[in-house]
Design an enzyme around this catalytic site. Sequence first.
Site, PDB file in Angstrom:
ATOM      1  N   TYR A 143      62.800 -13.923 -75.004  1.00 13.55           N
ATOM      2  CA  TYR A 143      63.265 -13.499 -73.684  1.00 13.55           C
ATOM      3  C   TYR A 143      64.773 -13.247 -73.677  1.00 13.55           C
ATOM      4  CZ  TYR A 143      59.099 -14.401 -70.808  1.00 13.55           C
ATOM      5  OH  TYR A 143      57.870 -14.362 -70.215  1.00 13.55           O
ATOM      6  N   LYS A 194      53.723 -19.814 -84.332  1.00 11.81           N
ATOM      7  CA  LYS A 194      53.060 -18.796 -85.155  1.00 11.81           C
ATOM      8  C   LYS A 194      53.703 -18.865 -86.538  1.00 11.81           C
ATOM      9  CE  LYS A 194      50.203 -15.286 -85.619  1.00 11.81           C
ATOM     10  NZ  LYS A 194      48.735 -15.454 -85.624  1.00 11.81           N
ATOM     11  N   ASP A 226      47.406 -18.229 -81.522  1.00 12.38           N
ATOM     12  CA  ASP A 226      46.114 -17.560 -81.291  1.00 12.38           C
ATOM     13  C   ASP A 226      44.992 -18.599 -81.233  1.00 12.38           C
ATOM     14  OD1 ASP A 226      46.620 -18.055 -83.985  1.00 12.38           O
ATOM     15  OD2 ASP A 226      45.696 -16.200 -84.711  1.00 12.38           O
ATOM     16  N   ASP A 250      54.718 -18.828 -71.731  1.00 12.44           N
ATOM     17  CA  ASP A 250      54.413 -17.955 -70.594  1.00 12.44           C
ATOM     18  C   ASP A 250      52.921 -17.643 -70.581  1.00 12.44           C
ATOM     19  OD1 ASP A 250      54.862 -16.143 -68.442  1.00 12.44           O
ATOM     20  OD2 ASP A 250      54.796 -14.492 -69.875  1.00 12.44           O
ATOM     21  N   ASP A 254      49.620 -19.548 -68.221  1.00 12.47           N
ATOM     22  CA  ASP A 254      48.720 -18.812 -67.330  1.00 12.47           C
ATOM     23  C   ASP A 254      47.263 -19.106 -67.681  1.00 12.47           C
ATOM     24  OD1 ASP A 254      50.730 -17.586 -65.865  1.00 12.47           O
ATOM     25  OD2 ASP A 254      49.815 -15.597 -65.991  1.00 12.47           O
TER      26      ASP A 254
HETATM   27  C1  IPM Z   1      56.658 -16.946 -65.200  1.00 13.17           C
HETATM   28  C2  IPM Z   1      56.761 -15.466 -64.955  1.00 13.17           C
HETATM   29  C3  IPM Z   1      58.152 -15.018 -65.370  1.00 13.17           C
HETATM   30  C4  IPM Z   1      58.278 -15.251 -66.865  1.00 13.17           C
HETATM   31  C5  IPM Z   1      58.518 -13.573 -65.003  1.00 13.17           C
HETATM   32  C6  IPM Z   1      58.313 -13.304 -63.529  1.00 13.17           C
HETATM   33  C7  IPM Z   1      59.930 -13.257 -65.409  1.00 13.17           C
HETATM   34  O1  IPM Z   1      55.757 -14.789 -65.617  1.00 13.17           O
HETATM   35  O2  IPM Z   1      57.456 -17.714 -64.614  1.00 13.17           O
HETATM   36  O3  IPM Z   1      55.784 -17.355 -65.970  1.00 13.17           O
HETATM   37  O4  IPM Z   1      57.834 -14.433 -67.667  1.00 13.17           O
HETATM   38  O5  IPM Z   1      58.853 -16.278 -67.227  1.00 13.17           O
HETATM   39 MG    MG Z   2      54.299 -16.059 -66.503  1.00 10.12          MG
END
Ligand code: IPM
Ligand code: MG
Length: 363
Positions: A143, A194, A226, A250, A254
């Site tokens: 990032y 990885k 993975d 990230d 999710d």
């Molecule tokens: C998160 C989001 C952010 C990230 C975006 C909105 C920049 O996806 O907080 O997970 O990628 O960190």
């Molecule tokens: Mg995110």
Amino acid sequence: MTQQFRITLLPGDGIGPEIMAIAVDVLQRIGQRFDLQFEFQEALIGGVAIDQAGVPLPDQTLEACRQSDAVLLAAIGGYKWDSLPRQLRPETGLLGLRAGLGLFANLRPATILPQLVDASSLKREVVDGVDIMVVRELTGGVYFGQPKGIFATESGQKRGVNTMAYQASEIDRIGRVGFETAQKRRGKLCSVDKANVLEVSQLWRDRITALAADYPEIELSHLYVDNAAMQLLRWPKQFDTIVTGNLFGDILSDAAAMLTGSIGMLPSASLGEKGPGIFEPVHGSAPDIAGQDKANPLAQVLSAAMMLRYGLDQPAAAEQLEQAVLQVLDQGYRTSDIMSEGMIQVGCQAMGAALLKTLDQEN
Ligand code: IPM
Ligand code: MG
């Protein structure tokens, strides 16, 4: 004695202002209970900041956050700003805020609440009892690594570049957060990388392995990212605490969030070495339902609870807020994202009212 806290509120975009309003109400009520006085100040971030101040993270916002005891953020972004150049995108404001406050550690719990097991798309026996904490590195890796940009090659082609880089010290400090988090939980830490392909991951694995000597009571394991993604879906109960880099975190957070079936329930904390942390829901700004009183405010309320616990050192108040959330679920209240048969469907405001009522009845 009354304790005073200065809290910067960043409602942001989409459903942000609606869910923030609920969190403020419940914090005020909790404050009366526990003799905590909150001084709230609102500031701009994301799309609303672009519209009103021309940039996604105005200097005043960063300064207000620095001057506060904690920052409560709702959500940023929306279709309206999606085609702007990168430096003007809402996300850039959020990344700037994380970097500006030095918030290198992102804690993202994914806990299945018994009341919501059936909201998961996975089988009950797979998800029942899941309780995972993802510790994601937040201010380094691909990032932020340099060089980055879209450059022209000698042949005149465009070439997009990002750099995944970690210094040993960056790995060590997030690694320690991982081990210490596991100490407070069930004593198991899984580091995700990885290392079969990436040098940066090889260094990551070496440093985490070396750190383990300081935490002999922690059971450390390593997984390639993975495989980790696959294991999360196959048998998530094998995980306790996961520590990983920015991009992998990230994605995996999710996936872990969705195990619970309801991303609308999950809070997060972003913490630095010192200074204020940011507390925010894992979900986004949901522009499709903004302003319709449909949003689920519970992740925002649970983020306020994380703020009380990790940011303001008020565990008893945090506990009471978390209990109130469980109780309104027990009473059958559900917003549409977590609705199931036989339950009582409510909007954002009615969910807030139910929480306040529950808090008033507790003692
Ligand atoms: C998160 C989001 C952010 C990230 C975006 C909105 C920049 O996806 O907080 O997970 O990628 O960190
Ligand atoms: Mg995110």
